[in-house]
Design an enzyme around this catalytic site. Structure first.
Site, short mmCIF file in Angstrom:
data_model
loop_
_atom_site.label_atom_id
_atom_site.label_comp_id
_atom_site.label_asym_id
_atom_site.label_seq_id
_atom_site.Cartn_x
_atom_site.Cartn_y
_atom_site.Cartn_z
N LYS A 51 -98.00 -54.24 10.27
CA LYS A 51 -98.55 -55.35 11.04
C LYS A 51 -100.08 -55.42 10.88
CE LYS A 51 -94.64 -55.14 14.18
NZ LYS A 51 -94.05 -54.66 15.43
N GLN A 95 -95.89 -51.71 20.76
CA GLN A 95 -94.78 -51.35 19.87
C GLN A 95 -93.66 -50.65 20.66
OE1 GLN A 95 -94.59 -52.17 16.53
NE2 GLN A 95 -92.51 -51.36 16.62
N ASP A 118 -95.40 -61.36 20.90
CA ASP A 118 -94.01 -60.99 20.60
C ASP A 118 -93.01 -61.97 21.22
OD1 ASP A 118 -93.54 -58.85 18.93
OD2 ASP A 118 -93.91 -57.34 20.48
#
Ligand code: NDP
Length: 289
Positions: A51, A95, A118
């Site tokens: 990422k 995460q 997200d």
């Protein structure tokens, strides 16, 4: 035909790089993405690295915040809240999975929906299901792009989604329904799974159960999207047995190189969209600048 998710993701990132450059010229700065990682899970570290690397390619400022695996919930919430109130940060991603002592719901709750790249915040989830504008979760958004890349018309098709998680199965079923597919969601309690999957013109499999679906469970000519990732030593395996399935499907994603790279590309797109929306709202309320 194999759907090359890596190549599609690369071409999306190249377009995003140009978009970031024009944002830099317009606003004098680029979007900033903060990625928080807790603990030393090697797979999580690999995902975070990909990422941050993608952010760097696209021209987004990527900031990695590492916390030890025994960090308290309170400390993590404090860190995320601080990032959330920092005007220089446009997107925050924590995460997953998180260590046991931390309730992931509490962490999601402290991220503003406008910085939730997200698309996991309860407001974004609710808005997705209400059909209101929101940040779509990255993997489901990437899956729709992968299907679109094949030229398949989703409207009117019979779609089957195997898996009903909040991050993949449920939202992708909603996005397919929004595109006028007739959608069935199957899960671990579904009897005779093969009878259901064989009806699918579009089959999305997200279970984490390696090789759950083989060619005999697929309708000839179906588009098959394999979301699953299971580590088998140094190898990654999908939820679909590629060898038998690719003989029956018209289009199929490989693992690796299918959904994974698209998830990362969609994260970049979401970060840019969050930045654009924040800049637009700040410009309409200049006192907050
Ligand atoms: P979850 O474990 O949260 O959900 C799995 C789902 O699959 C559940 O709904 C479960 O049913 C269902 N399921 C499990 N076994 C079976 C079975 N034998 N038959 C039918 N359904 C079954 O997983 P996620 O949705 O988070 O992830 C799924 C997979 O996708 C994982 O391998 C994950 O690593 C991968 N993934 C990949 C991403 C990428 O970018 N490539 C991103 C996100 C996930 P039930 O609800 O009844 O328990």
């Amino acid at each position: 035909m194999t759907i090359d998710g890596k190549a599609l993701a690369q071409s999306i990132k190249e377009d995003l790089r140009e978009r970031v450059e024009s944002l830099r010229l317009r606003y004098g700065r680029v979007p900033c993405l903060a990625v928080v990682i807790v603990g030393d899970n090697p797979a999580s570290h690999l995902y975070v690295r990909s990422k941050i690397d993608a952010a760097s390619f696209v021209g987004i400022d990527g900031m990695e915040i590492e916390l030890p695996k025994d960090v308290s919930e309170e400390e993590l919430l404090r860190t995320v809240s601080k990032l959330d109130s920092d005007p220089a940060i446009d997107g925050i991603l924590v995460q997953l999975p998180l260590p046991r002592q931390i309730d992931p719901d509490k962490v999601l709750d402290v991220i503003s929906p406008t910085k939730d790249v997200d698309g996991f915040h309860p407001r974004n989830v609710a808005y997705l299901h209400l059909g209101r504008p929101c940040t779509f979760p990255c993997t489901p958004k990437g899956i729709i792009r992968l299907i679109d890349s094949t030229g398949t018309r989703i409207d009117g098709k019979r779609a089957v989604v195997v898996g009903r998680s909040n991050i993949v199965g449920e939202p992708v079923a909603k996005l397919l329904q929004d595109r006028n597919a007739t959608v069935t969601v199957a899960h671990s309690h579904t009897p005779d799974l093969a009878a259901i999957t064989r009806e699918a013109d579009i089959l999305v499999v997200a279970t984490g159960h390696a090789s759950l679906i083989d060619g005999s469970m697929i309708k000839p000519g179906a588009v098959v999207i394999d979301v699953g990732i299971t580590r088998d030593g140094a190898k990654l395996r999908g939820d679909v047995d590629f060898e038998s399935a690719s003989k029956v499907a018209s289009f199929i994603t490989p693992v690796p190189g299918g959904v994974g790279p698209m998830t990362v590309a969609m994260l970049m797109e979401n970060t840019i969209e969050c930045f654009e929306q924040r800049m637009a709202s700040l410009l309409s309320a200049p006192s907050e600048l």
